[in-house]
Design a protein around this motif. Structure first.
Motif, PDB file in Angstrom:
ATOM      1  N   CYS A   1      54.387  37.652  43.217  1.00 43.96           N
ATOM      2  CA  CYS A   1      52.873  37.675  43.475  1.00 43.96           C
ATOM      3  C   CYS A   1      51.676  38.859  42.597  1.00 43.96           C
ATOM      4  O   CYS A   1      52.332  40.327  43.684  1.00 43.96           O
ATOM      5  CB  CYS A   1      52.664  37.428  44.881  1.00 43.96           C
ATOM      6  SG  CYS A   1      51.397  37.970  45.739  1.00 43.96           S
ATOM      7  N   SER A   2      51.187  38.564  42.009  1.00 42.06           N
ATOM      8  CA  SER A   2      50.665  39.809  41.423  1.00 42.06           C
ATOM      9  C   SER A   2      49.450  40.231  42.643  1.00 42.06           C
ATOM     10  O   SER A   2      49.560  41.042  42.194  1.00 42.06           O
ATOM     11  CB  SER A   2      49.918  39.578  40.278  1.00 42.06           C
ATOM     12  OG  SER A   2      49.152  38.212  39.881  1.00 42.06           O
ATOM     13  N   CYS A   3      48.765  39.198  43.441  1.00 41.08           N
ATOM     14  CA  CYS A   3      47.944  39.655  44.794  1.00 41.08           C
ATOM     15  C   CYS A   3      47.800  40.936  45.382  1.00 41.08           C
ATOM     16  O   CYS A   3      47.285  41.589  45.849  1.00 41.08           O
ATOM     17  CB  CYS A   3      47.427  38.655  45.252  1.00 41.08           C
ATOM     18  SG  CYS A   3      46.615  37.986  44.574  1.00 41.08           S
TER      19      CYS A   3
ATOM     20  N   THR B   1      49.276  35.480  49.727  1.00 42.95           N
ATOM     21  CA  THR B   1      48.100  35.187  50.840  1.00 42.95           C
ATOM     22  C   THR B   1      46.763  35.719  50.119  1.00 42.95           C
ATOM     23  O   THR B   1      45.847  35.584  51.171  1.00 42.95           O
ATOM     24  CB  THR B   1      48.758  36.416  52.024  1.00 42.95           C
ATOM     25  OG1 THR B   1      48.926  37.193  51.595  1.00 42.95           O
ATOM     26  CG2 THR B   1      49.529  36.411  53.556  1.00 42.95           C
ATOM     27  N   GLY B   2      46.623  35.872  49.348  1.00 37.18           N
ATOM     28  CA  GLY B   2      45.515  36.242  48.518  1.00 37.18           C
ATOM     29  C   GLY B   2      45.552  34.901  47.340  1.00 37.18           C
ATOM     30  O   GLY B   2      45.107  33.677  48.581  1.00 37.18           O
ATOM     31  N   CYS B   3      45.586  34.666  46.312  1.00 37.05           N
ATOM     32  CA  CYS B   3      44.822  33.534  46.084  1.00 37.05           C
ATOM     33  C   CYS B   3      45.879  32.234  45.760  1.00 37.05           C
ATOM     34  O   CYS B   3      45.446  31.558  45.620  1.00 37.05           O
ATOM     35  CB  CYS B   3      44.628  34.039  44.254  1.00 37.05           C
ATOM     36  SG  CYS B   3      46.561  33.970  43.107  1.00 37.05           S
ATOM     37  N   GLY B   4      46.772  32.847  46.781  1.00 36.01           N
ATOM     38  CA  GLY B   4      47.993  31.147  46.578  1.00 36.01           C
ATOM     39  C   GLY B   4      48.805  30.736  45.853  1.00 36.01           C
ATOM     40  O   GLY B   4      49.706  30.177  46.086  1.00 36.01           O
TER      41      GLY B   4
HETATM   42  S1  FES Z   1      49.586  35.578  42.717  1.00 30.95           S
HETATM   43 FE1  FES Z   1      50.756  35.907  45.134  1.00 30.95          FE
HETATM   44  S2  FES Z   1      48.452  35.510  46.352  1.00 30.95           S
HETATM   45 FE2  FES Z   1      47.290  35.647  44.147  1.00 30.95          FE
END
Ligand code: FES
Ligand code: FAD
Ligand code: SF4
Lengths: 848, 108
Positions: free
Chosen positions: A425-427, A457-460
């Motif tokens: 998850c990059s966010c 939990t960010g962009c999903g």
């Molecule tokens: S990359 Fe994981 S929530 Fe955006």
């Protein structure tokens, strides 16, 4: 002890994330935190800015939990811009004249839209696209305009174009380069994107250099003149021609800035002054600034750690991106243009379905350098992992982008191939190993993983990958992966449905005893409640089962944000008599209910106290209404156009059919809510193809479409059968509805159900039309039973004394909830905001 | 002065549901998870939405404990101590509750 003074300039996405992260990590007694926030509101989700056009409340975009700053004693100076920094005295002056001293300063001033120096660009018809205020201004102008143009065909420009299209104006995009999204796509990818965008009605003009905007025109308010002599008349213009780091303050106080703009920072995000940090889009690291939010979030973490003397450093960021622009899936990874010397490409082009994929690999064919995906981004996360983790490519790299039918087997990169350090998850910078750890610690559902690690939990966008990692880890631990509905039942909804049906189970307790464990929870209880309701219809109202139902199902209204309920009587097919209207009006007036036509062609009354619901419904039922089941997972309504009865184009009576169908299926509990639409001719005024069931009149009967969806993820319905007479239509529908009720997972709309049905629409046709499974008789008779046992739940409730008792707010008093307070707005009322309420409530809350 | 306040008959709370009671001017959500005479009481206000709705939530079990899921956005609050499962920084007041001679009593 003196507290250390932290000051943050800029309360955007990154500035706020820094504060959140710091609050999490630090002992706040040792710090005094102040933030300057130039915009008139605290941080909001700029990434999803465009969604503001669809729901229109700044609150929904807010990133700040109510009361968060107050709770942690953080002073946020809203609407206050920092004007000067004196690094000698360590003081900041704002435009209100306030002076704020700092020990450590964090600059998070973001960036600003850059607008080229075109003559006429200062006109009041020219806009940029960055803040909520920008969007408000664009919308107001669009309302009195016919034609809008976006200058700039990059990522943000196309997003803005999507917004203009949605605002209903004729939309144009002007791009200086010969292709769209030149930063992220190669020529052919850009071409493909262009074709797709044009096919949905956006006009694309590439290779155009705008020279002047003249405030006059024959068909529109302005005329744009281009270097090639051509011109275009438009009413308004949105510039999306790039962003520049907001480094003005930094320059004013003499901090080092980069050649291409941005405040120069090192790996600790420190500027040339060790007491000043810069994070987010205003910062420049290695002569690069980052126009995405994830790198900013990483910088925020690094600074929080650095202030707390923990080790961490910023080491750059990946700028790959996957998005949906104007409905087109686009992905770009690494060296998308193939600029690496001696690199080689593999290309897949399918003009039939408008798909273009290209991968760029190293000279030795072992590593993936970049990729361009247009029209189909399914392989994105796979490919991204190859580049990010430098995984060796398979022998035939093209197998990664060839479609399944090409027969080169599953080229998917098993998640096992990912190293533990792979960022999933990059966010939130969550690695594969973090997820594996969470799984070993007993978190075995996506929900639990999200809560534990923050991933998803960010962009999903990473959720599919998280699911894969989760499942792989579970399998490794010997846990068999199933779609269990929750910890209390090791069965899917479909399995439970059959158990309940076949064994004649009538209560939750009985089911739990036989097939479950523990007490049950907010997931399994309503799911089982809904299955019981679709199998044994009298179930919905029985008070022994109250404990299973969501409040909406118990009190037969949708709970609103302040705890009041909505009242929505059925108006089948959207028909209502003047007398009926008068009855609704009189109830609304008597109970002072906010009144609105809902999206479903009927009237909604909002703000009813729970204790008033029985009286309100008594009056409505007396006037001939019945419940509209707006609170239930059930058929909501059938939207109809006026059809052949009135419309000069109509070929069939769409209203008549709509009314009949709504009355046929009303009350039936379904896995998710359902909407129908019936149009009287191919002009499709009822927008039936965006509904779970869409019926469109033809000269010789009706065409039946199924599994469409509006809402968050719009989906076109698919044709199940055409030119049906009414009897056959109803028969197919009975089967379709019951098949969905029997086989869908919990809370699955028909569109998603169909996607997951292996064999898709063709399989569904075989089941419904050709009786492939031999179950159609059963489906029809189940439906007949359900229809026969329908009753208006409100009529039944009004005669049930035990149930009625529970409508008072207090069990031991007749008072109403004094926290339900309204404020007048546009001639009606709305729930008061918290700070509009009487002060007594604030005191009450602080004790809590 | 602390005292027990009688709120209602136990049988007027359907098993597996909650009710809201007015106790010394406070809104108290009282829950009866099952047929048994075990009851729990916490403040009725959902601290996220600031609406008095918790008594109308679903009672659920997680990590071997009982919680109520707010009917608005489904955050879960522990019936024993009022803590929130989603956010450890938030909690609601929890009160003592018991059943005496078929009546539910609450102690603030
Ligand atoms: S990359 Fe994981 S929530 Fe955006
Ligand atoms: C329409 C749109 C779509 C986007 N989509 C994506 C996407 O899909 N994915 C992605 O990763 N990124 C996307 N972005 C980019 C993303 O929003 C930014 O990367 C992110 O907001 C940067 O955060 P920031 O805190 O650095 O800057 P900002 O969020 O811009 O915050 C900076 C804040 O500082 C304030 N400020 C500036 N100077 C001062 C001063 N002197 N005093 C007080 N306050 C000041 C500004 O008013 C602003 O509120 C999108 C941006 C837009 C506009
Ligand atoms: S769909 Fe056809 S029949 Fe219905 S209102 Fe539109 S034009 Fe008329």
């Amino acid at each position: 002890m003196n507290k250390q003074k932290l000051v943050i300039i800029g309360n955007g996405m990154v500035g706020h994330r820094f504060i959140e992260d710091f609050v999490d990590k630090a002992d706040l007694d040792k710090f005094e935190i102040t933030a300057f926030c130039e915009e008139p509101r605290v941080a909001y989700d700029r990434v999803h800015l465009s969604s503001y056009f669809s729901h229109h409340t700044a609150d929904e975009l807010s990133l700040v939990k109510e009361g968060f700053y107050a709770k942690h004693n953080i002073e946020v100076l809203i609407g206050e811009r920092a004007l000067t920094i004196n690094r000698h005295e360590k003081v900041i002056h704002s435009q209100t004249g306030r002076a704020v001293y700092y020990d450590k300063l964090i600059m998070a001033t973001g960036s600003y839209p850059w607008v080229p120096a075109i003559k006429g660009n200062e006109s009041k018809d020219c806009f940029v696209y960055r803040t909520i205020e920008d969007l408000n201004a664009i919308e107001a102008t669009a309302r009195r305009s016919k034609k809008g143009v976006v200058v700039g065909g990059g990522l943000l420009g196309l997003e803005a174009a999507g917004a203009l299209k949605a605002l209903g104006v004729e939309t144009h995009v002007i791009e200086f380069a010969p292709v769209l999204m030149a930063e992220q796509l190669d020529f052919q990818g850009g071409q493909m994107l262009r074709q797709k965008i044009e096919s949905i009605g956006v006009n694309v003009h590439t290779g155009k250099n705008t020279q002047e905007i003249i405030a006059s025109g024959e068909t529109a308010r302005n005329t744009m003149k281009f270097a090639d002599g051509s011109q275009l008349e438009v009413d308004f213009i949105v510039f999306s021609t790039g962003i520049r780091p907001q480094d003005k303050l930094a320059k004013q106080c003499g901090l080092a800035t980069a050649r291409r703009g941005g405040i120069t920072i090192n790996n600790q995000c420190k500027t040339s002054d060790p007491d000043v940090y810069a994070i987010g889009e205003c910062a420049s690291w290695n002569e690069k600034f980052f126009g995405l939010v994830a790198p900013g979030y990483n910088m925020a973490k690094v600074v929080a750690d650095d202030i707390l003397c923990r080790e961490n450093e910023f080491t750059g960021a990946d700028m790959s991106a996957k998005l949906k622009l104007l409905g087109v899936d686009v992905g770009s990874i690494g060296d998308a243009n193939g600029r690496t010397p001696n690199c080689k490409s593999y290309v897949y082009l399918d003009e039939n379905s408008s798909t273009y994929k290209r991968i760029i690999v190293s000279e030795d064919g072992k590593s993936l350098l970049g990729a361009v995906l247009v029209g189909d981004t399914e392989s994105y996360s796979n490919l991204l992992q190859y580049t990010l983790n430098d995984i060796e490519l398979p022998k035939h790299p093209d197998s990664l982008i060839l479609p399944e039918h090409a027969g080169c087997g599953d080229a998917g990169l098993g998640v096992d191939a990912l190293p533990d350090s792979a960022q999933v998850c990059s966010c939130f910078d969550v690695k594969k190993s973090d997820i594996a750890d969470a799984v070993s610690a007993g978190h075995s559902t996506i929900g639990a993983i999200k809560m534990e690690t923050g991933a998803g939990t960010g962009c999903g966008g990473c959720i599919p990958l998280i699911t894969q990692v989760l499942n792989a880890e579970l399998t490794k631990q010997g846990v068999e992966v199933k779609n269990h509905i929750c910890d209390h039942f090791e069965y899917s909804r479909q399995e439970l449905f059959h158990l309940i049906r076949i064994e004649g189970i009538k209560t939750f307790t009985a089911l739990l005893e036989k097939y479950g464990k523990g007490y049950g929870c907010e997931v399994c209880k309503p799911t089982v409640g809904s299955i019981l309701a679709s199998c044994w219809s009298d179930y919905v109202l029985s008070s022994d089962n109250n404990g299973l139902q969501d409040t909406n199902d118990i009190f037969l209204g949708n709970m609103q944000k302040d705890g009041t309920y909505s009242v929505i009587p059925r108006m089948a097919g959207g028909e209502v008599t003047p007398k009926g209207l008068a009855a609704v009006a009189s109830v609304a007036e008597q109970y002072e209910l906010y009144t609105k036509i809902t999206g479903a062609q009927r009237i909604g009354l909002f703000g009813a106290h729970k204790s008033d619901l029985p009286d309100i419904w008594k009056q409505l039922i007396a006037a001939g209404f019945e419940t509209g089941q707006a609170y239930a997972k059930a058929l909501r309504m059938v939207k109809t156009c006026v059809g052949s009865t009135w419309c000069r184009f109509g070929v069939q009576d769409s209203v008549g059919l709509g009314v009949e169908l709504e009355n046929r299926y009303k009350g039936l509990r379904t896995p998710h809510k359902m909407k129908f639409g019936v149009s009287g001719c191919t002009r499709e005024c009822a927008e039936a193809q965006g509904k779970d069931v869409g019926i469109i009149a033809t000269d010789s009967g009706w065409n039946l479409y199924v599994c469409g969806n509006g809402g968050m993820k719009p989906q076109h319905a698919e044709l199940l059968a055409s030119d049906l007479d009414k009897q056959t239509l109803v028969k197919y529908l009975d089967r379709f509805m019951m098949f969905y009720v029997r086989t869908a997972d919990k809370l699955t709309r028909t569109s998603v159900w169909l996607q997951n049905l292996s064999g898709g629409i063709d399989y569904l046709k075989e089941v419904i039309v050709d009786n492939k499974l031999g179950i159609n008789k059963q489906l029809e008779s189940d439906m007949a039973d359900a229809i026969a046992s329908y009753q208006c739940e409100w009529t039944a409730t009004l005669s049930d004394q035990a149930q009625l008792q529970h409508f008072t707010h207090f069990i031991n008093s007749d008072k109403q909830d004094d926290n339900v307070v309204f404020t007048p707005e546009r001639g009606q009322k709305r729930p008061a905001f918290f700070d509009e309420k009487a002060p007594v409530y604030k005191i009450e809350l602080e004790q809590v | 002065m602390s005292k027990w306040t009688q709120v209602c008959e136990l049988k007027s709370i359907f098993p597996a549901t909650g009710v809201c009671a007015l106790v010394e001017g406070k809104q108290v959500a009282v829950f009866r998870p099952s047929e048994e005479s075990q009851v729990y009481a916490i403040n009725n206000m959902d601290p996220f939405a600031r609406a008095n709705v918790l008594s109308r939530g679903l009672i659920c079990q997680h990590q071997e404990q009982l919680w109520v899921a707010s009917p608005l956005k489904k955050q879960r609050f522990n019936l024993l101590d009022g803590s929130c499962l989603e956010n450890t920084e938030v909690n609601v007041e929890a009160y003592k509750a018991r059943v005496t001679d078929g009546f539910v009593e609450v102690h603030l």
